[in-house]
Design a protein around this motif. Structure first.
Motif: not given
Length: 219
Positions: A41-53, A31-39
């Motif tokens: 990745f949490d910056q605005g210039d990173w695009e996050e693609v979330r993957m889970d089963v 249930n996490n997004d990039k705010t629960r990753t690293t400093r």
């Protein structure tokens, strides 16, 4: 049924290779997004693609690190995954890392966290198997939880969170090197009994690696 906005992502040829911003795969995101990753990745210039089963996590891609054929080769600048490798059997870890290597660009890198079972076992040796080692947002965590999986989550039916293997700092970096990662940085977080490692596909100097680690985790 997933909402249309969270349907399984389609990786088109037009999208593949068009770099608008750096892109990272958040693998086994839960249930996490990039705010629960690293400093970094949490910056605005990173695009996050979330993957889970799990569809419950509402990921962009429904897949696991062991089965992700829909993700194109050399698509991501980075991959982040937290506490996923220890939830695999030892013989599966190499396959998961091979998949990560495949989807990373030639200069891409992996950021991975894992439970520090060496620190947990030190408490076990003191006969503190069931005593809280630290407090998490979900409640106190004992060495037993670190070694085998967080008991409240397992009791709630999340059996996929059970731990099937584990790592010391040396074992984790050795496993990453065996998978083909060239430059490695690692650290131990004694407050949360966690290992963090950064592994790159291409050769990095010591200074480059330290700078990358500092951007993610601070000095």
């Amino acid at each position: 049924m997933l909402a249309a906005a969270h349907a399984n992502r389609r990786f088109s040829r037009a999208e593949h290779g068009v770099k608008l911003m750096p892109r990272f795969l958040h693998a086994a995101c839960g249930n996490n997004d990039k705010t629960r990753t690293t400093r970094e990745f949490d910056q605005g210039d990173w695009e996050e693609v979330r993957m889970d089963v799990s569809e419950e996590a509402r990921p962009d891609v429904i897949a696991s690190l062991l089965d992700m054929p829909m993700v194109p080769d050399a698509y991501f600048d980075a991959v982040f995954t937290a506490h996923s490798l220890e939830r695999m059997y030892p013989h599966q870890v190499g396959s998961a890392l091979a998949n990560i290597m495949r989807v990373l660009k030639h200069d891409g890198y992996l950021v991975v966290t894992a439970a520090d079972i060496q620190a947990a076992c030190a408490l076990v040796a003191e006969d503190k198997l069931l005593e809280p080692a630290y407090d998490s947002p979900a409640g106190p965590v004992a060495p037993l939880d670190i070694l085998y999986g967080f008991r409240p989550a397992l009791a709630a039916g999340y059996e996929r969170h059970a731990c099937k293997c584990g790592f010391t700092s040396r074992a984790l970096t050795g496993t990453l090197a065996q998978a083909g990662f060239v430059s490695l940085w690692s650290a131990r977080n004694p407050d949360t009994f966690t290992l963090v490692s950064l592994a790159t596909k291409a050769q990095k100097s010591e200074e480059e690696l330290k700078d990358l680690a500092s951007r993610h985790f601070g000095s």
